[in-house]
Design a protein around this motif. Structure first.
Motif, PDB file in Angstrom:
ATOM      1  N   GLN A   1       0.506  -0.968   0.035  1.00  0.00           N
ATOM      2  CA  GLN A   1       0.482  -0.012   0.298  1.00  0.00           C
ATOM      3  C   GLN A   1       0.642   1.002   0.266  1.00  0.00           C
ATOM      4  OE1 GLN A   1      -2.915  -1.263   3.660  1.00  0.00           O
ATOM      5  NE2 GLN A   1      -4.021  -1.088   2.386  1.00  0.00           N
TER       6      GLN A   1
ATOM      7  N   ASP B   1       3.732   4.169  -2.323  1.00  0.00           N
ATOM      8  CA  ASP B   1       4.061   4.408  -3.878  1.00  0.00           C
ATOM      9  C   ASP B   1       5.059   4.527  -3.572  1.00  0.00           C
ATOM     10  OD1 ASP B   1       4.647   5.284  -6.557  1.00  0.00           O
ATOM     11  OD2 ASP B   1       1.882   5.608  -6.527  1.00  0.00           O
TER      12      ASP B   1
ATOM     13  N   GLU C   1       5.777   8.134  -5.849  1.00  0.00           N
ATOM     14  CA  GLU C   1       4.823   9.139  -5.525  1.00  0.00           C
ATOM     15  C   GLU C   1       5.230   9.723  -3.633  1.00  0.00           C
ATOM     16  OE1 GLU C   1       2.534  11.274  -6.815  1.00  0.00           O
ATOM     17  OE2 GLU C   1       3.054  10.362  -8.607  1.00  0.00           O
TER      18      GLU C   1
ATOM     19  N   ARG D   1       3.396   8.390  -0.913  1.00  0.00           N
ATOM     20  CA  ARG D   1       3.300   8.235  -0.247  1.00  0.00           C
ATOM     21  C   ARG D   1       2.189   7.120  -0.220  1.00  0.00           C
ATOM     22  NH1 ARG D   1      -1.618   9.113  -2.999  1.00  0.00           N
ATOM     23  NH2 ARG D   1      -1.357  10.148  -4.972  1.00  0.00           N
ATOM     24  N   PRO D   2       0.866   6.682   0.709  1.00  0.00           N
ATOM     25  CA  PRO D   2       0.271   5.415   0.399  1.00  0.00           C
ATOM     26  C   PRO D   2      -0.502   5.563  -0.605  1.00  0.00           C
ATOM     27  CG  PRO D   2      -0.340   7.057   2.089  1.00  0.00           C
ATOM     28  CD  PRO D   2       1.046   7.707   1.657  1.00  0.00           C
ATOM     29  N   THR D   3      -0.582   4.846  -1.084  1.00  0.00           N
ATOM     30  CA  THR D   3      -1.830   4.581  -1.900  1.00  0.00           C
ATOM     31  C   THR D   3      -3.448   4.440  -1.745  1.00  0.00           C
ATOM     32  OG1 THR D   3      -2.324   1.899  -2.439  1.00  0.00           O
ATOM     33  CG2 THR D   3      -0.653   2.823  -3.600  1.00  0.00           C
ATOM     34  N   SER D   4      -3.902   4.754  -2.686  1.00  0.00           N
ATOM     35  CA  SER D   4      -5.499   5.113  -2.197  1.00  0.00           C
ATOM     36  C   SER D   4      -5.493   3.878  -1.504  1.00  0.00           C
ATOM     37  CB  SER D   4      -6.083   5.769  -3.315  1.00  0.00           C
ATOM     38  OG  SER D   4      -6.502   4.344  -4.155  1.00  0.00           O
TER      39      SER D   4
ATOM     40  N   LYS E   1     -13.760   6.137  -4.726  1.00  0.00           N
ATOM     41  CA  LYS E   1     -12.244   6.450  -4.734  1.00  0.00           C
ATOM     42  C   LYS E   1     -11.481   7.661  -4.554  1.00  0.00           C
ATOM     43  CE  LYS E   1     -12.858   3.186  -9.066  1.00  0.00           C
ATOM     44  NZ  LYS E   1     -12.328   2.313 -10.006  1.00  0.00           N
TER      45      LYS E   1
ATOM     46  N   LYS F   1      -8.551   8.371  -2.352  1.00  0.00           N
ATOM     47  CA  LYS F   1      -7.352   9.098  -2.675  1.00  0.00           C
ATOM     48  C   LYS F   1      -7.056  10.598  -2.024  1.00  0.00           C
ATOM     49  CE  LYS F   1      -5.854  10.273  -7.553  1.00  0.00           C
ATOM     50  NZ  LYS F   1      -6.049   9.764  -8.777  1.00  0.00           N
TER      51      LYS F   1
ATOM     52  N   ALA G   1      -4.961   8.975   0.988  1.00  0.00           N
ATOM     53  CA  ALA G   1      -3.910   9.080   0.712  1.00  0.00           C
ATOM     54  C   ALA G   1      -2.758  10.145   0.193  1.00  0.00           C
ATOM     55  CB  ALA G   1      -3.434   8.048  -0.765  1.00  0.00           C
ATOM     56  N   LYS G   2      -4.071  11.222  -0.423  1.00  0.00           N
ATOM     57  CA  LYS G   2      -2.945  13.188  -0.362  1.00  0.00           C
ATOM     58  C   LYS G   2      -2.646  13.594   0.886  1.00  0.00           C
ATOM     59  CE  LYS G   2      -3.986  13.100  -5.215  1.00  0.00           C
ATOM     60  NZ  LYS G   2      -3.963  13.560  -6.552  1.00  0.00           N
TER      61      LYS G   2
END
Length: 151
Positions: free
Chosen positions: A20, A22, A25, A27-30, A129, A133, A136-137
């Protein structure tokens, strides 16, 4: 606000599965934020290190944090609900605080339960979704997963 509800400025800790994150990026994925009943640790009730150690027992290898207000912005409910298990069945969790929780049981005596995570909380609500997201951001990586080998 009830005892189980969490203040908007409270810091929440979320464990991540190995897949989980990325790395491109940073950061974590969604995918880490799609559960309707998303488990978190409430930072004021534990330390980052204690939370991380608990997560490792479940195969998690990273921790992110975010304020409860991030969840409230997306109409999610954030509540305190310590993880309990039946004394004689340590792998069967039970919730006694949130009726909408899938493991809720009002007909259980506290003497039959053992708390295994006193810092546990839950972010409750449908995670589309775009909401996943958004989470995640809007998190801070507290403990990065071990670097993946490039072999």
């Amino acid at each position: 606000m009830t005892e189980e509800e969490i203040d908007s400025n409270e810091e929440l800790l979320r464990w991540l599965h190995p897949g989980q994150f990325d790395w491109k990026e940073k950061r974590p994925t969604s995918a880490a934020f799609k559960d309707q009943y998303m488990s978190v640790d409430i930072a004021s009730r534990t330390s980052l290190e204690e939370s991380y150690e608990r997560g490792k027992r479940y195969g998690k290898n990273a921790v992110v944090s975010f304020k409860a207000k991030v969840a409230y912005e997306k109409d999610q409910k954030v509540c305190y609900c310590p993880t309990s298990v039946y004394q004689n069945q340590s792998d069967k969790a039970v919730c006694t605080t949130q009726q909408e929780c899938p493991v809720y049981n009002e007909n259980v005596s506290s003497k039959d339960l053992k708390i295994i995570n006193p810092a546990h909380g839950c972010v409750i609500g449908k995670k589309t979704k775009s909401i996943a997201k958004f989470f995640a951001k809007n998190v801070k990586v507290e403990i990065y997963p071990p670097a993946q080998s490039t072999d």
